[in-house]
Design an enzyme around this catalytic site. Structure first.
Site, PDB file in Angstrom:
ATOM      1  N   ASP A  77      11.388 -79.839 -27.975  1.00 58.51           N
ATOM      2  CA  ASP A  77      11.871 -79.391 -29.216  1.00 58.51           C
ATOM      3  C   ASP A  77      13.403 -79.034 -29.286  1.00 58.51           C
ATOM      4  OD1 ASP A  77      11.577 -79.070 -32.103  1.00 58.51           O
ATOM      5  OD2 ASP A  77      10.927 -76.798 -31.635  1.00 58.51           O
TER       6      ASP A  77
ATOM      7  N   GLY B  50       9.145 -69.743 -28.404  1.00 62.94           N
ATOM      8  CA  GLY B  50       8.242 -69.952 -27.747  1.00 62.94           C
ATOM      9  C   GLY B  50       6.588 -70.349 -28.721  1.00 62.94           C
TER      10      GLY B  50
ATOM     11  N   ASP C  68      13.594 -73.184 -20.953  1.00 68.80           N
ATOM     12  CA  ASP C  68      14.712 -73.297 -21.859  1.00 68.80           C
ATOM     13  C   ASP C  68      16.070 -72.185 -21.329  1.00 68.80           C
ATOM     14  OD1 ASP C  68      14.387 -72.976 -25.123  1.00 68.80           O
ATOM     15  OD2 ASP C  68      16.146 -71.666 -24.353  1.00 68.80           O
TER      16      ASP C  68
ATOM     17  N   LYS D 169      11.963 -84.068 -30.241  1.00 67.88           N
ATOM     18  CA  LYS D 169      12.845 -83.875 -31.556  1.00 67.88           C
ATOM     19  C   LYS D 169      13.952 -85.091 -31.529  1.00 67.88           C
ATOM     20  CE  LYS D 169      14.659 -79.793 -32.810  1.00 67.88           C
ATOM     21  NZ  LYS D 169      14.235 -78.876 -33.898  1.00 67.88           N
TER      22      LYS D 169
HETATM   23  N1  SAM Z   1       9.991 -75.135 -29.472  1.00 66.24           N
HETATM   24  C1  SAM Z   1      10.608 -73.899 -30.002  1.00 66.24           C
HETATM   25  C2  SAM Z   1       9.596 -72.979 -30.215  1.00 66.24           C
HETATM   26  O1  SAM Z   1       8.504 -73.487 -30.989  1.00 66.24           O
HETATM   27  O2  SAM Z   1       9.654 -71.723 -30.424  1.00 66.24           O
HETATM   28  C3  SAM Z   1      11.923 -73.948 -30.598  1.00 66.24           C
HETATM   29  C4  SAM Z   1      13.042 -74.508 -29.908  1.00 66.24           C
HETATM   30  S1  SAM Z   1      14.634 -74.152 -30.563  1.00 66.24           S
HETATM   31  C5  SAM Z   1      14.376 -75.303 -32.007  1.00 66.24           C
HETATM   32  C6  SAM Z   1      15.731 -75.130 -29.584  1.00 66.24           C
HETATM   33  C7  SAM Z   1      16.015 -74.507 -28.081  1.00 66.24           C
HETATM   34  O3  SAM Z   1      16.513 -75.555 -27.499  1.00 66.24           O
HETATM   35  C8  SAM Z   1      16.530 -73.278 -28.037  1.00 66.24           C
HETATM   36  O4  SAM Z   1      15.760 -72.178 -27.736  1.00 66.24           O
HETATM   37  C9  SAM Z   1      17.833 -73.586 -27.045  1.00 66.24           C
HETATM   38  O5  SAM Z   1      18.096 -72.598 -26.194  1.00 66.24           O
HETATM   39  C10 SAM Z   1      17.136 -74.599 -26.371  1.00 66.24           C
HETATM   40  N2  SAM Z   1      18.405 -75.475 -25.543  1.00 66.24           N
HETATM   41  C11 SAM Z   1      19.112 -76.266 -26.062  1.00 66.24           C
HETATM   42  N3  SAM Z   1      19.862 -76.996 -25.143  1.00 66.24           N
HETATM   43  C12 SAM Z   1      18.992 -76.732 -24.027  1.00 66.24           C
HETATM   44  C13 SAM Z   1      19.198 -77.042 -22.708  1.00 66.24           C
HETATM   45  N4  SAM Z   1      20.210 -77.783 -22.408  1.00 66.24           N
HETATM   46  N5  SAM Z   1      18.337 -76.714 -21.732  1.00 66.24           N
HETATM   47  C14 SAM Z   1      17.184 -76.073 -22.248  1.00 66.24           C
HETATM   48  N6  SAM Z   1      17.117 -75.531 -23.468  1.00 66.24           N
HETATM   49  C15 SAM Z   1      17.994 -75.819 -24.234  1.00 66.24           C
END
Ligand code: SAM
Length: 311
Positions: free
Chosen positions: A126, A53, A85, A166
């Site tokens: 992201d 988050g 997410d 990203k």
């Molecule tokens: N932007 C966030 C932050 O600042 O806290 C960090 C994001 S983290 C790098 C990547 C996120 O992508 C993870 O929480 C993961 O659960 C989510 N994610 C990956 N594949 C996903 C999908 N198909 N649908 C939703 N979320 C996804």
């Protein structure tokens, strides 16, 4: 790596804890904004792949809280921030949370419902899969997340809006750039200072959403395939090899963030308190249901010989 050691080697990890961010990624979005002013005039935002988050916190602190604290604030005029997410996320003021998979069409429908007929000014994504270290595979899975993000964009972003996503730089970067250019006249690939040089991560900053005339979101994948093939839509060869030679595209690539500021690849000395010791801070908000939780439970149970109880 111990907490203090990580604090020393990763200045943005330490700064995130000091400034109350849930993850160091917050600085990436802030540095992208420094360069591209992505928050200018924004009232409605979608944060895709938002957990734990820190980007949602940035959106709340930059958009929601200033509007709420303004003397002329009205409840029905506050910025709308919708965060999605797979993982649940601890609450953040001014952020509506949706737990769902962005590759699932139903998730787009839920987002659209929250906007109640209005469109978003900004979509940020992201998203990252669990990285395997096999670059081609990681790049492919990442590209599927970007395409899922783009699908949501075609449903919820208003014309003229922005999309930040990203990306993983790899052999299909030119193809991705050309696909994004179908919808955005201005696309820049940016590398914030807080993103390590050793990481293949970068961010596509797409400005001025302008879908092709008569575009129907149902045709998105066919349209993207056309870019991937020199022969048109009937050929499914999506490799970017034909974008080489005379067809090569030149991608604007920009480093962003205060270039005199902290370097994410350097170690910095730790600040000492009065008695000469260093006190490492705890993370601001540990993930509330991380995917590794179950693995740890299983490991603990197997060490105690009780694995059957958990199955
Ligand atoms: N932007 C966030 C932050 O600042 O806290 C960090 C994001 S983290 C790098 C990547 C996120 O992508 C993870 O929480 C993961 O659960 C989510 N994610 C990956 N594949 C996903 C999908 N198909 N649908 C939703 N979320 C996804």
């Amino acid at each position: 790596m111990g907490k203090a050691s990580r604090d020393k080697r990763d200045i943005y990890y330490r700064k995130a804890k000091e400034e109350g961010w849930r993850a160091r990624s917050a600085f990436k979005l802030l540095q992208i904004d420094e360069e591209f002013n992505i928050f200018d005039g924004v009232k409605r935002v979608v944060d895709l792949c938002a957990a734990p988050g820190s980007w949602s916190q940035v959106l709340s602190r930059q958009l929601y809280l200033p509007a709420k604290l303004s003397p002329d604030s009205r409840d029905n005029d506050l910025p709308l921030i919708v965060a999605i997410d797979l993982q649940p996320m601890a609450p953040i003021e001014g952020v509506i949370q949706v737990q769902g998979d962005i590759t699932n069409a139903r998730t787009a429908e839920v987002v659209i419902r929250h906007f109640d007929g209005c469109k978003a000014d900004l979509v940020v994504c992201d998203g990252a899969p669990d990285v395997t270290g096999l670059h081609d595979m990681d790049e492919f899975v990442q590209s599927q997340l970007i395409l899922a993000g783009l699908t949501i964009v075609t449903h919820v972003l208003k014309e003229g809006g922005k999309f930040i996503s990203k990306i993983f730089r790899g052999k299909d970067t030119s193809l991705l750039y050309s696909q994004l250019k179908l919808f955005f006249p201005v696309v820049t690939f940016a590398k914030p200072k807080s993103s390590r040089n050793s990481s293949i991560e970068a961010f596509a900053v797409c400005e001025n959403y302008s879908p092709p005339e008569g575009f129907n979101p149902k045709d998105l994948h066919r349209l993207l395939e056309k870019v991937g093939s020199p022969w048109g839509g009937d050929d499914l060869d999506c490799s970017s090899e034909w974008l080489e030679g005379p067809n090569k595209v030149y991608i604007p690539f920009l480093a962003c963030g205060d270039l005199g500021g902290y370097d994410s690849d350097r170690s910095y000395p730790l600040p000492k308190v009065a008695d000469g010791t260093y006190q490492s801070l705890d993370p601001v908000q540990p993930p509330i249901a991380p995917p590794y939780k179950r693995a740890l439970e299983l490991k603990k149970a197997s060490n105690q010989g009780g694995i059957r109880d958990l199955e």
